[in-house]
Design a protein around this motif. Structure first.
Motif: not given
Ligand SMILES: N[C@@H](CCC(=O)N[C@@H](CS)C(=O)NCC(=O)O)C(=O)O
Length: 209
Positions: A29-51
């Motif tokens: 599943a390809v999902e969009e994430a916001t970057l440089r955003d403390p509320g990004s859906v990505l951060l709970p998975f990846n503390p690096v916060g990059r795509v």
């Protein structure tokens, strides 16, 4: 599995193109994430916060483009893999050359997104020269028959030129580089390319990469 991306990110585009090229769309599943955003859906998975970030079924978050490609390759039967191995040093060099240029363009673009008084003219000048030098080498590579195989190097090259075309207009990459331009223009018909075109803009917003 979930692949987090941002629509403007050339790195994430490589992974998105790979998912399509390898026929993995029904498994990832390809999902969009916001970057440089403390509320990004990505951060709970990846503390690096990059795509790109690829989250596996067991929750493991694979970050960085090349490790992500390694996992994607492992999901298909050879010979479909995209990443060259150590037995193909020229193909590896071609991939690395493009990634190196992408890193430099990313630095240059980041400078341009700063308020003018915060920009470093020295960094911009250095990256402008680096980009032109690598692009000239890539022009020679392509004119000499390189980047024909649709492997990681090809995906990265198309993602890089697509980024320059739509999000980093400061670099007139087509000028004097007809072979590169022809490769890029021809590539547009390929579904993995046509379906992942980045939005126009400068990059740098929380959502866009
Ligand atoms: N070296 C990384 C670079 C990835 C990267 O810089 N991604 C950018 C988008 S183009 C990002 O996620 N930036 C968010 C941030 O720096 O916080 C890779 O190969 O994947």
């Amino acid at each position: 599995m979930r692949l987090f991306h941002a629509p403007g990110s050339p790195y994430a585009r490589i992974a998105r193109m790979a998912v399509i090229e390898l026929g993995l769309e029904d498994r990832i599943a390809v999902e969009e994430a916001t970057l440089r955003d403390p509320g990004s859906v990505l951060l709970p998975f990846n503390p690096v916060g990059r795509v790109p970030t690829l989250v596996l079924a067991d929750g493991t978050a694979v970050t960085e483009t090349t490790p992500v490609l390694m996992v994607l390759d492992s999901l298909v039967e050879p010979p479909r893999r995209l990443l060259p191995g150590a037995e193909a040093p020229r193909a590896l060099a071609a991939y690395g050359r493009v990634l190196g240029m992408m890193d430099g363009i990313a630095v240059w673009n980041r400078e341009l997104r700063r308020p003018e008084h915060e920009r470093s003219p020295g960094v911009i000048a250095l990256e402008r020269v680096r980009a032109a030098r690598i692009a000239d080498a890539l022009e020679r590579d392509v004119a000499g028959g390189g980047y024909v195989v649709r492997d990681a190097g090809w995906l990265a090259l198309v993602a890089l030129l697509g980024y320059c075309e739509r999000r980093h207009r400061a670099f007139a990459w087509r000028e004097g580089r007809p072979a590169l331009a022809a490769l890029f223009d021809t590539a547009q018909a390929r579904p993995c390319v046509a379906r992942t075109v980045p939005p126009e803009g400068m990059g740098g917003t929380a959502a866009s990469g």
